[in-house]
Design a protein around this motif. Structure first.
Motif, PDB file in Angstrom:
ATOM      1  N   SER A 184       4.564   4.805 -17.198  1.00 26.27           N
ATOM      2  CA  SER A 184       5.744   3.953 -16.967  1.00 26.27           C
ATOM      3  C   SER A 184       6.878   4.330 -17.908  1.00 26.27           C
ATOM      4  O   SER A 184       8.056   4.362 -17.517  1.00 26.27           O
ATOM      5  CB  SER A 184       5.377   2.478 -17.145  1.00 26.27           C
ATOM      6  OG  SER A 184       4.431   2.078 -16.188  1.00 26.27           O
ATOM      7  N   ALA A 185       6.522   4.613 -19.156  1.00 26.20           N
ATOM      8  CA  ALA A 185       7.543   5.035 -20.121  1.00 26.20           C
ATOM      9  C   ALA A 185       8.150   6.378 -19.723  1.00 26.20           C
ATOM     10  O   ALA A 185       9.363   6.599 -19.865  1.00 26.20           O
ATOM     11  CB  ALA A 185       6.927   5.121 -21.517  1.00 26.20           C
ATOM     12  N   MET A 186       7.304   7.279 -19.219  1.00 28.05           N
ATOM     13  CA  MET A 186       7.817   8.580 -18.754  1.00 28.05           C
ATOM     14  C   MET A 186       8.807   8.398 -17.611  1.00 28.05           C
ATOM     15  O   MET A 186       9.817   9.110 -17.526  1.00 28.05           O
ATOM     16  CB  MET A 186       6.661   9.471 -18.289  1.00 28.05           C
ATOM     17  CG  MET A 186       5.749   9.983 -19.390  1.00 28.05           C
ATOM     18  SD  MET A 186       4.568  11.181 -18.696  1.00 28.05           S
ATOM     19  CE  MET A 186       3.062  10.674 -19.487  1.00 28.05           C
ATOM     20  N   ARG A 187       8.523   7.450 -16.715  1.00 25.68           N
ATOM     21  CA  ARG A 187       9.412   7.228 -15.571  1.00 25.68           C
ATOM     22  C   ARG A 187      10.788   6.763 -16.013  1.00 25.68           C
ATOM     23  O   ARG A 187      11.785   6.983 -15.315  1.00 25.68           O
ATOM     24  CB  ARG A 187       8.801   6.225 -14.594  1.00 25.68           C
ATOM     25  CG  ARG A 187       7.623   6.770 -13.833  1.00 25.68           C
ATOM     26  CD  ARG A 187       7.188   5.876 -12.697  1.00 25.68           C
ATOM     27  NE  ARG A 187       8.103   5.956 -11.561  1.00 25.68           N
ATOM     28  CZ  ARG A 187       7.703   5.837 -10.292  1.00 25.68           C
ATOM     29  NH1 ARG A 187       6.431   5.672 -10.001  1.00 25.68           N
ATOM     30  NH2 ARG A 187       8.578   5.892  -9.305  1.00 25.68           N
ATOM     31  N   ASN A 188      10.857   6.130 -17.170  1.00 20.75           N
ATOM     32  CA  ASN A 188      12.154   5.727 -17.705  1.00 20.75           C
ATOM     33  C   ASN A 188      12.952   6.924 -18.211  1.00 20.75           C
ATOM     34  O   ASN A 188      14.175   6.850 -18.361  1.00 20.75           O
ATOM     35  CB  ASN A 188      11.971   4.719 -18.837  1.00 20.75           C
ATOM     36  CG  ASN A 188      11.420   3.396 -18.350  1.00 20.75           C
ATOM     37  OD1 ASN A 188      11.659   3.005 -17.208  1.00 20.75           O
ATOM     38  ND2 ASN A 188      10.686   2.698 -19.210  1.00 20.75           N
ATOM     39  N   ALA A 189      12.248   8.025 -18.484  1.00 18.78           N
ATOM     40  CA  ALA A 189      12.909   9.220 -19.014  1.00 18.78           C
ATOM     41  C   ALA A 189      13.174  10.266 -17.939  1.00 18.78           C
ATOM     42  O   ALA A 189      13.855  11.261 -18.195  1.00 18.78           O
ATOM     43  CB  ALA A 189      12.050   9.830 -20.133  1.00 18.78           C
ATOM     44  N   VAL A 190      12.611  10.064 -16.737  1.00 13.80           N
ATOM     45  CA  VAL A 190      12.753  11.035 -15.647  1.00 13.80           C
ATOM     46  C   VAL A 190      13.364  10.333 -14.436  1.00 13.80           C
ATOM     47  O   VAL A 190      12.943   9.240 -14.067  1.00 13.80           O
ATOM     48  CB  VAL A 190      11.381  11.638 -15.261  1.00 13.80           C
ATOM     49  CG1 VAL A 190      11.524  12.565 -14.061  1.00 13.80           C
ATOM     50  CG2 VAL A 190      10.777  12.385 -16.439  1.00 13.80           C
ATOM     51  N   THR A 191      14.338  10.951 -13.820  1.00 13.37           N
ATOM     52  CA  THR A 191      14.991  10.363 -12.653  1.00 13.37           C
ATOM     53  C   THR A 191      14.089  10.468 -11.426  1.00 13.37           C
ATOM     54  O   THR A 191      13.578  11.548 -11.111  1.00 13.37           O
ATOM     55  CB  THR A 191      16.318  11.075 -12.353  1.00 13.37           C
ATOM     56  OG1 THR A 191      17.151  10.999 -13.503  1.00 13.37           O
ATOM     57  CG2 THR A 191      17.027  10.434 -11.167  1.00 13.37           C
TER      58      THR A 191
ATOM     59  N   THR B  40       0.828  -1.205   0.000  1.00 14.91           N
ATOM     60  CA  THR B  40       0.000   0.000   0.000  1.00 14.91           C
ATOM     61  C   THR B  40       0.863   1.255   0.000  1.00 14.91           C
ATOM     62  O   THR B  40       0.586   2.216  -0.725  1.00 14.91           O
ATOM     63  CB  THR B  40      -0.930   0.014   1.225  1.00 14.91           C
ATOM     64  OG1 THR B  40      -1.763  -1.146   1.195  1.00 14.91           O
ATOM     65  CG2 THR B  40      -1.809   1.252   1.233  1.00 14.91           C
ATOM     66  N   VAL B  41       1.915   1.251   0.808  1.00 16.89           N
ATOM     67  CA  VAL B  41       2.820   2.405   0.851  1.00 16.89           C
ATOM     68  C   VAL B  41       3.442   2.641  -0.521  1.00 16.89           C
ATOM     69  O   VAL B  41       3.548   3.781  -0.992  1.00 16.89           O
ATOM     70  CB  VAL B  41       3.915   2.196   1.918  1.00 16.89           C
ATOM     71  CG1 VAL B  41       4.989   3.289   1.823  1.00 16.89           C
ATOM     72  CG2 VAL B  41       3.298   2.198   3.309  1.00 16.89           C
ATOM     73  N   ASP B  42       3.848   1.561  -1.184  1.00 22.81           N
ATOM     74  CA  ASP B  42       4.437   1.695  -2.527  1.00 22.81           C
ATOM     75  C   ASP B  42       3.430   2.278  -3.513  1.00 22.81           C
ATOM     76  O   ASP B  42       3.767   3.133  -4.343  1.00 22.81           O
ATOM     77  CB  ASP B  42       4.922   0.335  -3.031  1.00 22.81           C
ATOM     78  CG  ASP B  42       6.203  -0.116  -2.339  1.00 22.81           C
ATOM     79  OD1 ASP B  42       6.874   0.743  -1.729  1.00 22.81           O
ATOM     80  OD2 ASP B  42       6.524  -1.319  -2.404  1.00 22.81           O
ATOM     81  N   GLN B  43       2.194   1.810  -3.441  1.00 22.84           N
ATOM     82  CA  GLN B  43       1.171   2.316  -4.355  1.00 22.84           C
ATOM     83  C   GLN B  43       0.923   3.806  -4.129  1.00 22.84           C
ATOM     84  O   GLN B  43       0.803   4.577  -5.085  1.00 22.84           O
ATOM     85  CB  GLN B  43      -0.138   1.535  -4.162  1.00 22.84           C
ATOM     86  CG  GLN B  43      -0.074   0.084  -4.644  1.00 22.84           C
ATOM     87  CD  GLN B  43      -1.303  -0.691  -4.227  1.00 22.84           C
ATOM     88  OE1 GLN B  43      -2.296  -0.129  -3.759  1.00 22.84           O
ATOM     89  NE2 GLN B  43      -1.253  -2.009  -4.367  1.00 22.84           N
ATOM     90  N   ILE B  44       0.825   4.198  -2.860  1.00 27.07           N
ATOM     91  CA  ILE B  44       0.582   5.613  -2.549  1.00 27.07           C
ATOM     92  C   ILE B  44       1.765   6.463  -3.000  1.00 27.07           C
ATOM     93  O   ILE B  44       1.583   7.542  -3.594  1.00 27.07           O
ATOM     94  CB  ILE B  44       0.327   5.789  -1.039  1.00 27.07           C
ATOM     95  CG1 ILE B  44      -0.992   5.111  -0.653  1.00 27.07           C
ATOM     96  CG2 ILE B  44       0.300   7.261  -0.652  1.00 27.07           C
ATOM     97  CD1 ILE B  44      -1.236   5.042   0.840  1.00 27.07           C
ATOM     98  N   PHE B  45       2.974   5.980  -2.738  1.00 27.86           N
ATOM     99  CA  PHE B  45       4.167   6.732  -3.172  1.00 27.86           C
ATOM    100  C   PHE B  45       4.180   6.892  -4.690  1.00 27.86           C
ATOM    101  O   PHE B  45       4.440   7.981  -5.216  1.00 27.86           O
ATOM    102  CB  PHE B  45       5.438   6.022  -2.703  1.00 27.86           C
ATOM    103  CG  PHE B  45       6.693   6.632  -3.283  1.00 27.86           C
ATOM    104  CD1 PHE B  45       7.269   7.735  -2.684  1.00 27.86           C
ATOM    105  CD2 PHE B  45       7.260   6.125  -4.445  1.00 27.86           C
ATOM    106  CE1 PHE B  45       8.405   8.323  -3.232  1.00 27.86           C
ATOM    107  CE2 PHE B  45       8.386   6.707  -4.995  1.00 27.86           C
ATOM    108  CZ  PHE B  45       8.966   7.809  -4.386  1.00 27.86           C
ATOM    109  N   ASN B  46       3.923   5.804  -5.399  1.00 24.85           N
ATOM    110  CA  ASN B  46       3.965   5.857  -6.865  1.00 24.85           C
ATOM    111  C   ASN B  46       2.909   6.800  -7.424  1.00 24.85           C
ATOM    112  O   ASN B  46       3.163   7.521  -8.391  1.00 24.85           O
ATOM    113  CB  ASN B  46       3.779   4.456  -7.444  1.00 24.85           C
ATOM    114  CG  ASN B  46       5.011   3.582  -7.241  1.00 24.85           C
ATOM    115  OD1 ASN B  46       6.124   4.085  -7.144  1.00 24.85           O
ATOM    116  ND2 ASN B  46       4.802   2.275  -7.153  1.00 24.85           N
ATOM    117  N   ARG B  47       1.729   6.805  -6.829  1.00 24.80           N
ATOM    118  CA  ARG B  47       0.687   7.708  -7.302  1.00 24.80           C
ATOM    119  C   ARG B  47       1.120   9.168  -7.137  1.00 24.80           C
ATOM    120  O   ARG B  47       0.908   9.997  -8.014  1.00 24.80           O
ATOM    121  CB  ARG B  47      -0.618   7.454  -6.550  1.00 24.80           C
ATOM    122  CG  ARG B  47      -1.772   8.321  -7.055  1.00 24.80           C
ATOM    123  CD  ARG B  47      -3.124   7.816  -6.564  1.00 24.80           C
ATOM    124  NE  ARG B  47      -3.251   7.840  -5.131  1.00 24.80           N
ATOM    125  CZ  ARG B  47      -3.452   6.764  -4.377  1.00 24.80           C
ATOM    126  NH1 ARG B  47      -3.532   5.568  -4.936  1.00 24.80           N
ATOM    127  NH2 ARG B  47      -3.560   6.863  -3.067  1.00 24.80           N
TER     128      ARG B  47
END
Length: 630
Positions: free
Chosen positions: A600-607, A71-78
């Protein structure tokens, strides 16, 4: 994302315990996304919003039990994804400038007054009440605009295979029926003594189940405008000034009420007058030529002049009651006007309107005094003057609640009932950091206010073993009984191949089990139901026909044996509405999946640099598992 939805989510997310974070300030960084810092206060807000949503369907869920690693991971990712989208947009030349952000805020219904206009005072008051810095809120708006620009085109013109739509629609029409046998844990309760060692071990293992959410004590003082009204004095000078301001209103005046018909030509107007002189009323004469006489007034000469023209007004206001004015012209045409009423109002002196003026002046001075007083209070609070000092200076009654949860309950005082003023500040009070200055909140617009602060914060934690021993013993016995109930339920399920074999297995079990329920429903009914679907019934819709499964009930109370007897597919050819709805649902799901893949693709382009130590400390403080919180 719709901007109004962004505002609603942002504001609603502050309604559940936020935690004081101990030594963690809201300005610390939990992640760096591109060149942007994601702070602990934003992370806390996301956690509160997610927790609030889940508790609507599971009100007994504790925060520690909710905050699993997944749950923490999901909230962080959002939270991080909003920044990822923003940074990716900037890298690719997509903008969200100050002007468009201003426009979005100004056009939001959340910040408009009764006239539908943007109200800056309301905007700033709401931001302050919810603990938003304007800069942070503008950042939220900007991220929503970036998301709209990047994610909306991804799903434009989306099409889905017809075969998939038909399969999904067919499932929607499914009806299922089966049997449900309940095995209550109470059948296996063992009343023998249990050692403290066993209870303590159980308590340590199940600590999350006993954890009381964070509690806060709220110190507050309520005041209302009546305390200000008594101090307001209306002087003769005030009354004279008010009279001068409204002098024109109190002068002698004449108002008239008229019936009129407007015609495009003078000849037409004269013809209508001739008809009226022949004995017809203005209403009947107007109807004969396809028009209608309109009623106007009472109006003054100036008001009527603005509706017609000076020439028409001069003619009307020199005509006696019941008579027709001389024909006159305005930009609208030629006016045929009958004066139906004349009212003359004499001039009114200061003495004539004294009581009226006194009420108005008193109200205005009260509003101003109230505004000055509240501004003074806020300034003193911002300067760090204690609530106790202010209450003493202003002769306000200072009250203090016991330690209460974000829902207003006092775990150590079951009889406690929070006053309305306390309930109105609960959300904001549970957002304050420990040691924060006091706050002022308007509880009834223009009437009542409350000053409050949070002198004590108790982190989320299970109560001491000795204080909670009876509840621990009860939970221990139900836990052991639940284990035995599960064994019997699984035995019954293993013996079940039909409704008859389930009934025989239950009868031969040696226990007085509740009657087996015969249940049935279709997916469409369940989807449209406003009630929560019972878990055993929901399980039937994920089972294979002719099989039995075991399901655990809530809080170690019961186990269920669910047997699915029959599946009826339904006739899709008779339900084109279901087919259309299925297509919409799948398009939405497809669109959401495509957008997630794009993110997800954007995350590959942004640190994205995640600060694990800070994140862990935040969670520990919220759940009361850090060193200082026990």
């Amino acid at each position: 994302m719709a901007f109004v939805a962004v505002i609603a989510i942002a504001f609603a997310s502050s309604d559940i315990t936020s935690g004081a974070f101990g030594g963690i300030s809201g300005s610390q960084t939990i992640a760096v996304v591109g060149e942007e810092n994601v702070t602990t206060s934003e992370f806390r807000r996301e956690i509160n919003g997610a927790y609030s949503t889940v508790r609507q369907s599971n009100p007994n869920l504790s925060l520690p039990a909710f905050l699993t690693e997944d749950t923490v991971d999901q909230i962080f990712n959002r939270l991080a994804n909003g920044y990822v989208i923003s940074e990716y947009a900037k890298l690719n030349g997509i903008g969200a400038g100050k002007r468009i952000i201003d426009s979005e805020i100004a056009n939001s219904p959340a910040f408009t007054n009764v006239a539908g206009e943007f109200d800056e005072e309301s905007f700033r008051a709401q931001l302050q009440a919810q603990g938003f810095a304007e800069k942070d809120f503008r950042g939220l708006v900007a991220r929503s605009l970036y998301a709209e620009q990047l994610l909306t085109p991804v799903t434009y013109g989306l099409d889905v295979p017809s075969g998939l739509v038909e399969t999904y629609a067919q499932i929607t029409l499914q009806s299922r029926r089966g049997r449900i046998a309940a095995v209550p844990s109470t059948l296996f309760i063992d009343d023998k003594n249990v050692s403290d060692k066993a209870l303590q071990d159980f308590y340590a293992e199940k600590a999350a189940d006993f954890t009381i959410p964070e509690q806060r004590s709220i110190q507050y003082a309520v005041f209302n405008r009546n305390q200000i009204v008594d101090q307001v004095k209306v002087t003769e000078t005030d009354l004279k000034a008010a009279y001068e301001t409204r002098r024109e209103e109190f002068q002698a005046k004449e108002t008239r009420t008229v019936k009129q018909v407007i015609l495009p030509t003078e000849d037409g107007a004269k013809a209508l007058v001739a008809t009226i002189n022949g004995g017809k009323s203005i209403d009947s004469a107007a109807i004969d030529i396809g028009l209608a006489a309109s009623d106007i007034g009472p109006v003054t000469k100036g008001e009527y002049s603005s509706l017609a023209s000076n020439a028409v007004a001069d003619a009307v206001f020199t005509t006696q009651q019941g008579k027709f004015a001389n024909l006159a012209q305005s930009s609208l045409g030629w006016h045929v006007v009958q004066v139906t009423a004349v009212t003359k109002v004499a001039a009114r002196t200061l003495d004539d309107v004294r009581s009226e003026l006194q009420a108005g002046v008193r109200e205005e001075k009260t509003r101003q005094a109230l505004s000055d007083f509240t501004v003074s209070l806020e300034e003193r609070l911002e300067d760090g003057i204690s609530l106790a000092t202010i209450a003493k200076d202003e002769k306000l009654e200072l009250k203090k609640t016991p330690l209460i949860t974000a829902g207003g309950l006092a775990p150590k005082d079951r009889e406690f009932q929070a006053e309305p003023a306390v309930r109105l500040v609960l959300q904001e009070a549970f957002q304050l950091e420990e040691g924060s200055n006091g706050r002022l909140k308007e509880t009834t617009p223009g009437v009542e206010y409350v000053l409050y602060d949070v002198p004590q914060i108790a982190a989320a934690a299970p109560p001491p073993f000795t204080d909670n021993k009876p509840a621990i013993l009860r939970a221990y016995r139900f836990s052991k009984a639940s284990d035995e109930a599960e064994k019997l339920a699984r035995k019954l399920a293993d013996q079940t191949t039909s409704a008859e074999t389930l009934a025989k297995a239950a009868a031969d079990s040696g226990y007085n089990l509740p009657a087996i329920e015969n249940v049935g429903a279709n997916r469409e009914q369940l989807a449209n139901s406003q009630q929560r679907v019972p878990p055993p019934l929901a399980l039937m819709f994920s089972m294979k026909e002719g099989t039995a499964k075991v399901l655990e009930g809530p809080a170690d109370q019961v186990w269920y044996v669910v047997y699915l007897e029959k599946i009826d597919q339904g006739d899709l050819s008779k339900r084109p509405d279901v087919l259309a709805a299925a297509e919409r649902d799948i398009q939405a799901a497809y669109g959401g999946e495509l957008q997630q893949q794009f993110i997800s693709a954007m995350r590959n382009a942004v640190t994205v640099e995640r600060k694990e130590t800070i994140i862990k400390s935040v969670i520990e403080d919220l759940t009361g598992t850090n060193a200082s919180g026990g």
